[in-house]
Design a protein around this motif. Structure first.
Motif, short mmCIF file in Angstrom:
data_model
loop_
_atom_site.label_atom_id
_atom_site.label_comp_id
_atom_site.label_asym_id
_atom_site.label_seq_id
_atom_site.Cartn_x
_atom_site.Cartn_y
_atom_site.Cartn_z
N ILE A 1 74.43 -5.20 57.05
CA ILE A 1 73.97 -5.68 58.35
C ILE A 1 73.87 -4.52 59.34
CG2 ILE A 1 74.61 -7.08 60.35
CD1 ILE A 1 73.42 -8.72 58.13
N GLU A 2 74.90 -3.67 59.37
CA GLU A 2 74.89 -2.55 60.31
C GLU A 2 73.79 -1.56 59.94
OE1 GLU A 2 76.34 -2.61 63.00
OE2 GLU A 2 78.19 -3.77 62.83
N GLY A 3 73.42 -1.48 58.68
CA GLY A 3 72.35 -0.60 58.27
C GLY A 3 70.99 -1.03 58.78
N LYS A 4 70.85 -2.31 59.11
CA LYS A 4 69.58 -2.83 59.65
C LYS A 4 69.52 -2.68 61.16
CE LYS A 4 69.19 -6.31 55.99
NZ LYS A 4 69.23 -7.76 55.67
N ASN A 5 70.61 -3.04 61.84
CA ASN A 5 70.67 -2.97 63.30
C ASN A 5 72.10 -2.69 63.72
OD1 ASN A 5 67.99 -3.85 64.45
ND2 ASN A 5 68.40 -5.58 63.10
N ARG A 6 72.28 -1.74 64.63
CA ARG A 6 73.63 -1.57 65.20
C ARG A 6 73.96 -2.84 65.96
NH1 ARG A 6 75.76 3.53 65.81
NH2 ARG A 6 76.44 3.22 67.96
N CYS A 7 75.08 -3.44 65.63
CA CYS A 7 75.38 -4.76 66.19
C CYS A 7 76.87 -5.04 66.08
CB CYS A 7 74.59 -5.83 65.44
SG CYS A 7 75.08 -6.04 63.70
N ILE A 8 77.24 -6.21 66.60
CA ILE A 8 78.56 -6.78 66.37
C ILE A 8 78.38 -7.79 65.25
CG2 ILE A 8 80.38 -8.22 67.34
CD1 ILE A 8 79.49 -6.89 70.09
N CYS B 1 77.26 -17.88 74.65
CA CYS B 1 78.69 -17.51 74.53
C CYS B 1 78.96 -16.93 73.15
CB CYS B 1 79.61 -18.69 74.83
SG CYS B 1 79.30 -20.18 73.89
N ASN B 2 78.14 -15.97 72.77
CA ASN B 2 78.35 -15.28 71.50
C ASN B 2 79.71 -14.60 71.43
OD1 ASN B 2 75.94 -15.96 70.27
ND2 ASN B 2 74.85 -14.15 71.00
N TRP B 3 80.33 -14.38 72.57
CA TRP B 3 81.60 -13.68 72.60
C TRP B 3 82.69 -14.36 71.79
CZ3 TRP B 3 85.11 -16.92 75.01
CH2 TRP B 3 84.59 -17.84 75.93
N SER C 1 81.51 3.90 68.61
CA SER C 1 81.11 4.43 69.92
C SER C 1 81.10 3.32 70.97
CB SER C 1 79.74 5.09 69.84
OG SER C 1 78.74 4.16 69.43
N TRP C 2 80.74 2.10 70.58
CA TRP C 2 80.75 0.98 71.52
C TRP C 2 82.18 0.66 71.93
CZ3 TRP C 2 76.92 -3.35 69.49
CH2 TRP C 2 75.63 -2.80 69.40
N LEU C 3 83.09 0.70 70.98
CA LEU C 3 84.50 0.41 71.28
C LEU C 3 85.06 1.44 72.25
CD1 LEU C 3 85.53 -0.42 67.63
CD2 LEU C 3 85.57 -2.07 69.52
N LEU C 4 84.75 2.69 72.03
CA LEU C 4 85.24 3.75 72.91
C LEU C 4 84.65 3.61 74.31
CD1 LEU C 4 85.05 6.78 70.46
CD2 LEU C 4 87.12 5.59 71.24
N ALA C 5 83.35 3.32 74.39
CA ALA C 5 82.70 3.18 75.70
C ALA C 5 83.27 1.99 76.48
CB ALA C 5 81.19 3.02 75.51
N PHE D 1 81.32 -7.03 75.69
CA PHE D 1 80.10 -6.66 74.96
C PHE D 1 78.96 -7.64 75.26
CE2 PHE D 1 82.98 -4.52 71.70
CZ PHE D 1 82.66 -3.24 72.13
N PHE D 2 79.31 -8.92 75.40
CA PHE D 2 78.34 -9.94 75.77
C PHE D 2 77.69 -9.61 77.12
CE2 PHE D 2 78.07 -13.83 78.43
CZ PHE D 2 77.01 -14.48 77.82
N LEU D 3 78.50 -9.17 78.09
CA LEU D 3 77.97 -8.80 79.41
C LEU D 3 77.04 -7.59 79.32
CD1 LEU D 3 81.14 -9.23 81.67
CD2 LEU D 3 79.20 -10.81 81.42
N GLU D 4 77.22 -6.76 78.30
CA GLU D 4 76.36 -5.59 78.11
C GLU D 4 75.14 -5.92 77.25
OE1 GLU D 4 78.78 -2.56 76.39
OE2 GLU D 4 80.10 -2.39 78.13
N ASN D 5 74.98 -7.19 76.91
CA ASN D 5 73.84 -7.63 76.09
C ASN D 5 73.80 -6.98 74.71
OD1 ASN D 5 72.63 -9.43 78.04
ND2 ASN D 5 71.99 -7.60 79.17
#
Length: 294
Positions: free
Chosen positions: A103-110, A184-186, A199-203, A226-230
């Motif tokens: 999945i991560e290989g297709k799109n950087r995502c959660i 409410c994907n969160w 990198s998302w976790l660190l940011a 992360f939801f607030l950051e879309n």
């Protein structure tokens, strides 16, 4: 794609042993495991330090500070591009890490992976030595439901996959995702099965350690940020693990405190509605209705 599997653990050595065996059976090769011992007193440290496992791993000890602090330490110790979080009471499907990597290989995502429950496990302190004192259940029948390390390798389908159940929370996550509203994907950011770019976790500053030792919400609160950051959330049906259920004392009172802190921080009424769902006061259907009204 290099991946770190971060596993916080606290006094669950019998279940952790089964999880470790499932890690040894992974089909994906380019990963390491970071065990964060959150102050265990049951021999966890000695077990990990004195064993040799068939994967790359490191072990770190901290005084009992809670899951947020443990996961943050794991983030800090990783040097990989992606991090998967899983807990010490979850058995991984052999393709667990591979499916997250796909999945991560297709799109950087959660990437939220599917969590099944093994509900009969709540009767066992040690699943490999199923001894209980329960007059309402047949001991012989329950003994047959015990799990040992050989079962992870040799009897996975019969002893684990065929006995799985889908929890109400997992069903809710599926149904929320199916609405395709993203409202409410969160709630899909569950510390037991989620993959995130490091990198998302660190940011984001990692998990909020003010949740401390209370149970619940520390993972979803990070997901909310992360939801607030879309950020893109993906429901990954094939990245499966299996929760070895257990008795959790005082969880409702702890969840009250965690939910209130979460709500005070972000002022979203759905947080309190989720608390009602989590303790059984609100149905899945009613929670979804509330979510669609926001």
């Amino acid at each position: 794609m290099r991946i770190s599997l971060v596993v916080p653990t606290f006094n669950k050595l019998p279940r952790l042993k089964l999880m470790i065996k499932s890690i040894e059976n992974q089909t994906y090769a380019d990963f390491n495991v970071i065990f964060i011992d959150d102050g265990s007193t049951d021999g966890t440290g000695d077990y990990i330090k004195n064993k040799k496992f068939d994967f790359h791993y490191s072990y770190y000890y901290q005084n009992n500070s809670g899951r947020s602090a443990a996961r943050n330490l794991g983030i800090a110790k990783s040097d990989c591009e992606y991090i998967i979080f899983s807990d010490d009471d979850l058995i991984l499907h052999p393709c667990f890490i591979e499916e997250h990597a796909k999945i991560e290989g297709k799109n950087r995502c959660i990437s939220h992976g599917k969590i099944f429950e093994l509900p009969f496990m709540k009767y066992f302190k040690d699943p490999a030595h199923p001894e209980i004192n329960n007059p309402f259940r047949s001991y012989d029948n329950l003994k047959m439901m015990g799990l040992n390390e050989d079962d992870i390798t040799l009897n996975f389908e019969e002893k684990i996959d065929k006995r799985k159940k889908t929890s109400s929370l997992e069903t809710l996550i599926q149904e929320i995702h199916a609405t395709k509203t993203g409202l409410c994907n969160w709630i899909a950011f569950t510390g037991g099965n989620v993959c995130v770019p490091r990198s998302w976790l660190l940011a984001a500053g990692g998990y909020d350690e003010k949740f401390a030792l209370n149970w619940g919400c520390e993972d979803m609160e990070l997901g909310y940020r992360f939801f607030l950051e879309n950020k893109l959330f993906v429901y990954n049906e094939n990245a499966i693990n299996y929760h070895m259920t257990h008795i959790r004392a005082n969880y409702k009172n702890e969840h009250v405190l965690s939910s209130q802190y979460f709500f005070n921080k972000h002022n979203n009424p759905l947080v309190l509605k989720f608390h009602e769902f989590a303790i059984g006061k609100l149905s899945r259907e009613d929670f979804i209705k509330e979510a669609l009204l926001v």
